[in-house]
Design a protein around this motif. Sequence first.
Motif, PDB file in Angstrom:
ATOM      1  N   GLN A 194      -8.282   9.824   8.701  1.00 35.63           N
ATOM      2  CA  GLN A 194      -8.649   9.556   7.313  1.00 35.63           C
ATOM      3  C   GLN A 194      -8.839   8.065   7.070  1.00 35.63           C
ATOM      4  O   GLN A 194      -9.737   7.652   6.320  1.00 35.63           O
ATOM      5  CB  GLN A 194      -7.574  10.109   6.372  1.00 35.63           C
ATOM      6  CG  GLN A 194      -7.453  11.627   6.357  1.00 35.63           C
ATOM      7  CD  GLN A 194      -8.647  12.287   5.700  1.00 35.63           C
ATOM      8  OE1 GLN A 194      -9.756  12.292   6.252  1.00 35.63           O
ATOM      9  NE2 GLN A 194      -8.447  12.851   4.533  1.00 35.63           N
ATOM     10  N   LYS A 195      -8.030   7.269   7.698  1.00 33.51           N
ATOM     11  CA  LYS A 195      -8.118   5.822   7.516  1.00 33.51           C
ATOM     12  C   LYS A 195      -9.467   5.287   7.989  1.00 33.51           C
ATOM     13  O   LYS A 195     -10.121   4.497   7.286  1.00 33.51           O
ATOM     14  CB  LYS A 195      -6.982   5.144   8.286  1.00 33.51           C
ATOM     15  CG  LYS A 195      -6.960   3.627   8.179  1.00 33.51           C
ATOM     16  CD  LYS A 195      -5.760   3.066   8.930  1.00 33.51           C
ATOM     17  CE  LYS A 195      -5.672   1.562   8.780  1.00 33.51           C
ATOM     18  NZ  LYS A 195      -4.459   1.026   9.449  1.00 33.51           N
ATOM     19  N   GLN A 196      -9.908   5.730   9.153  1.00 36.72           N
ATOM     20  CA  GLN A 196     -11.182   5.257   9.695  1.00 36.72           C
ATOM     21  C   GLN A 196     -12.348   5.744   8.844  1.00 36.72           C
ATOM     22  O   GLN A 196     -13.326   5.011   8.638  1.00 36.72           O
ATOM     23  CB  GLN A 196     -11.339   5.731  11.142  1.00 36.72           C
ATOM     24  CG  GLN A 196     -10.268   5.197  12.085  1.00 36.72           C
ATOM     25  CD  GLN A 196     -10.175   3.674  12.064  1.00 36.72           C
ATOM     26  OE1 GLN A 196     -11.188   2.979  11.969  1.00 36.72           O
ATOM     27  NE2 GLN A 196      -8.960   3.147  12.141  1.00 36.72           N
ATOM     28  N   LEU A 200      -0.111   8.219   4.271  1.00 40.22           N
ATOM     29  CA  LEU A 200      -1.475   8.750   4.251  1.00 40.22           C
ATOM     30  C   LEU A 200      -2.433   7.970   5.136  1.00 40.22           C
ATOM     31  O   LEU A 200      -3.344   8.548   5.730  1.00 40.22           O
ATOM     32  CB  LEU A 200      -2.015   8.765   2.820  1.00 40.22           C
ATOM     33  CG  LEU A 200      -1.421   9.779   1.855  1.00 40.22           C
ATOM     34  CD1 LEU A 200      -2.015   9.580   0.463  1.00 40.22           C
ATOM     35  CD2 LEU A 200      -1.678  11.203   2.328  1.00 40.22           C
ATOM     36  N   LEU A 201      -2.240   6.642   5.204  1.00 39.74           N
ATOM     37  CA  LEU A 201      -3.220   5.799   5.884  1.00 39.74           C
ATOM     38  C   LEU A 201      -2.615   4.816   6.867  1.00 39.74           C
ATOM     39  O   LEU A 201      -3.362   4.088   7.535  1.00 39.74           O
ATOM     40  CB  LEU A 201      -4.045   5.017   4.846  1.00 39.74           C
ATOM     41  CG  LEU A 201      -4.918   5.840   3.905  1.00 39.74           C
ATOM     42  CD1 LEU A 201      -5.416   4.974   2.756  1.00 39.74           C
ATOM     43  CD2 LEU A 201      -6.098   6.431   4.668  1.00 39.74           C
ATOM     44  N   SER A 234      -1.743  13.429  -1.523  1.00 38.22           N
ATOM     45  CA  SER A 234      -2.807  13.971  -0.698  1.00 38.22           C
ATOM     46  C   SER A 234      -4.030  13.064  -0.808  1.00 38.22           C
ATOM     47  O   SER A 234      -4.343  12.569  -1.883  1.00 38.22           O
ATOM     48  CB  SER A 234      -3.164  15.390  -1.161  1.00 38.22           C
ATOM     49  OG  SER A 234      -4.401  15.820  -0.630  1.00 38.22           O
ATOM     50  N   LEU A 235      -4.710  12.864   0.309  1.00 39.10           N
ATOM     51  CA  LEU A 235      -5.973  12.125   0.336  1.00 39.10           C
ATOM     52  C   LEU A 235      -6.988  12.963   1.084  1.00 39.10           C
ATOM     53  O   LEU A 235      -6.755  13.355   2.239  1.00 39.10           O
ATOM     54  CB  LEU A 235      -5.804  10.769   1.018  1.00 39.10           C
ATOM     55  CG  LEU A 235      -7.097   9.972   1.232  1.00 39.10           C
ATOM     56  CD1 LEU A 235      -7.717   9.570  -0.104  1.00 39.10           C
ATOM     57  CD2 LEU A 235      -6.843   8.750   2.102  1.00 39.10           C
ATOM     58  N   THR A 271       5.536   5.936  10.848  1.00 37.83           N
ATOM     59  CA  THR A 271       4.573   5.928  11.936  1.00 37.83           C
ATOM     60  C   THR A 271       3.354   6.727  11.526  1.00 37.83           C
ATOM     61  O   THR A 271       3.452   7.874  11.109  1.00 37.83           O
ATOM     62  CB  THR A 271       5.201   6.545  13.208  1.00 37.83           C
ATOM     63  OG1 THR A 271       6.372   5.821  13.545  1.00 37.83           O
ATOM     64  CG2 THR A 271       4.201   6.513  14.354  1.00 37.83           C
ATOM     65  N   ILE A 272       2.174   6.124  11.667  1.00 44.05           N
ATOM     66  CA  ILE A 272       0.959   6.805  11.264  1.00 44.05           C
ATOM     67  C   ILE A 272       0.681   7.952  12.229  1.00 44.05           C
ATOM     68  O   ILE A 272       0.838   7.819  13.440  1.00 44.05           O
ATOM     69  CB  ILE A 272      -0.227   5.823  11.225  1.00 44.05           C
ATOM     70  CG1 ILE A 272      -1.475   6.518  10.655  1.00 44.05           C
ATOM     71  CG2 ILE A 272      -0.523   5.247  12.596  1.00 44.05           C
ATOM     72  CD1 ILE A 272      -2.618   5.566  10.368  1.00 44.05           C
ATOM     73  N   ASP A 273       0.308   9.106  11.689  1.00 46.49           N
ATOM     74  CA  ASP A 273       0.030  10.255  12.545  1.00 46.49           C
ATOM     75  C   ASP A 273      -1.470  10.405  12.738  1.00 46.49           C
ATOM     76  O   ASP A 273      -2.278   9.627  12.225  1.00 46.49           O
ATOM     77  CB  ASP A 273       0.672  11.533  11.990  1.00 46.49           C
ATOM     78  CG  ASP A 273       0.129  11.906  10.626  1.00 46.49           C
ATOM     79  OD1 ASP A 273      -0.930  11.402  10.227  1.00 46.49           O
ATOM     80  OD2 ASP A 273       0.787  12.720   9.943  1.00 46.49           O
TER      81      ASP A 273
END
Length: 516
Positions: free
Chosen positions: A210-212, A191-192, A295-296, A202-204
């Motif tokens: 969402q992370k930012q 998710l992050l 889900s986030l 690997t982050i997509d």
Amino acid sequence: EHQETTYNNPAVTMSPRILVAYLLATGGGGGGGRGGTTRSLTSGRGGNRGKGRGGAASEAGGRGQGRNRYTRDGIKKRPNSSNDGEFKVKQEELYPLPPLTVSNGPRPSYYTCRHNYESTLIDEIQRYARISGGEVMMASSPYPGLVRVEDDKDSLPILYDPVYALQTIPQCVVVTAESIKGIAREVLAALLGDDNADSTTTIDDTSETQKQRLRIAERGSITVHPLVPGMCKGQTSPFWLRRSEKIGEELSKMLKKSYPAARKVALDDDGNPIQPNERWALQMMLQSPNIAVASLVQCQHVGPGQNAFWPNYLHPLGLAKVDIDKEDRMPSSAYRKLMEGIECMGVTPTSKTTVVDLGACPGGWTAVMRRYFGCRVIAVDRSQVDSRLMKDKMVEFVKGDAFAFEPSAEMGDDLWMISDIIAYPERVTELLNQWCGEKWASNMIVTMKFQGDEPDLDELDRAIEIVKGHGYHCRVKHFFNNKNEVTFMVSEKNTMGKERNDLEIGIVGTPMFITL
């Protein structure tokens, strides 16, 4: 093909008693229990399914010899006294189990609904896609009360709010791990792109965005919902619940290290909590002991109350406990629908409000307004309401046709209208058109009942357009306590000069399950 992991590590030692419990729980040397063959993640159930009995079973999955007295976790089962001493088996199966998601690949969305209405929800979703010009998507129900949608062409808005959905779990990742901490790490990695996760995921692009956004979110704005499939049916102690809660606790701990949104809310100069203006929901549902969908998303304020968001961050799966103690007898069980509607709206009448209850008999909805809010109620029906309400000085009974009733000026500006009347959908549309057109009430909660087995979605859409055309906020839901009917929640958009009374958390509906 991913298969269930078997444990053959010679370095692991255990006592004979634990070893016996483990062998009994996993089927030992036989193919009994839940089926002798290993279950594939892509195919779901094993081909040879047993009948929940231990011992050797035939290849066809027949009944084995002797009772299996232990769960697959090695815990002794409790006897079920209501079933002649049989042992209660706690087992939930989803079919098919979801494939694992990959970075920058498609993400499924899940919706929950009242069980037995899965096909109705799927029809509504497909109908929306056709009307909006999108492509028909894959939709299925892997478990009662749960619908999975694969929307690779983005035919639906991310926070699509169907009438027949109690909750949305959008843009899910699907991960797997053996341990509780392992699942939590994989969820945050997917998710992050969690920096602390021991994962090769690997982050997509979606996760990076969402992370930012989450890094700058307000303190105390994120809520974690640990979920299991049995919750969709309103089960109070569903299978895997404790494991899911433990994973949720790990998620909360890991989030607090990097994201202020997961920490306690800030305090003002007087020590009072500063409630955040934004809300985030991290929902994680186990699909098996080792597979989770998560889900986030930042929740969308749908109003009219300040705590009315979609997804519902207050109540996991959108389920609020609205039962009243049996000792305090209610005139009918229909009161639950009204309480769900008020909880969903997030606003309430006050003791100064006048409420008109159209089609009030036997008085369940009138009783809610008197019990919780102390309102004056005008109960309109051809038959009298419950005798206790007839003796209540704050209840005025008006004998007559509910559709012909018109409020008087003496009732004041703070007027609510509620109605659970049995009528054709067209009559309810006419009722809403009249009350909204004349601006008689500031808030309305009205049920629309359908004939036959299927809802009249065309008439439903027509009623919604009419209400909105009169300048009202309108949201419609099929709640857990609704049958072949839906509940309209209508509120004035322009509240200038009028005091809005936001519903305090836990007054009407209390959470059925924990949030973190």
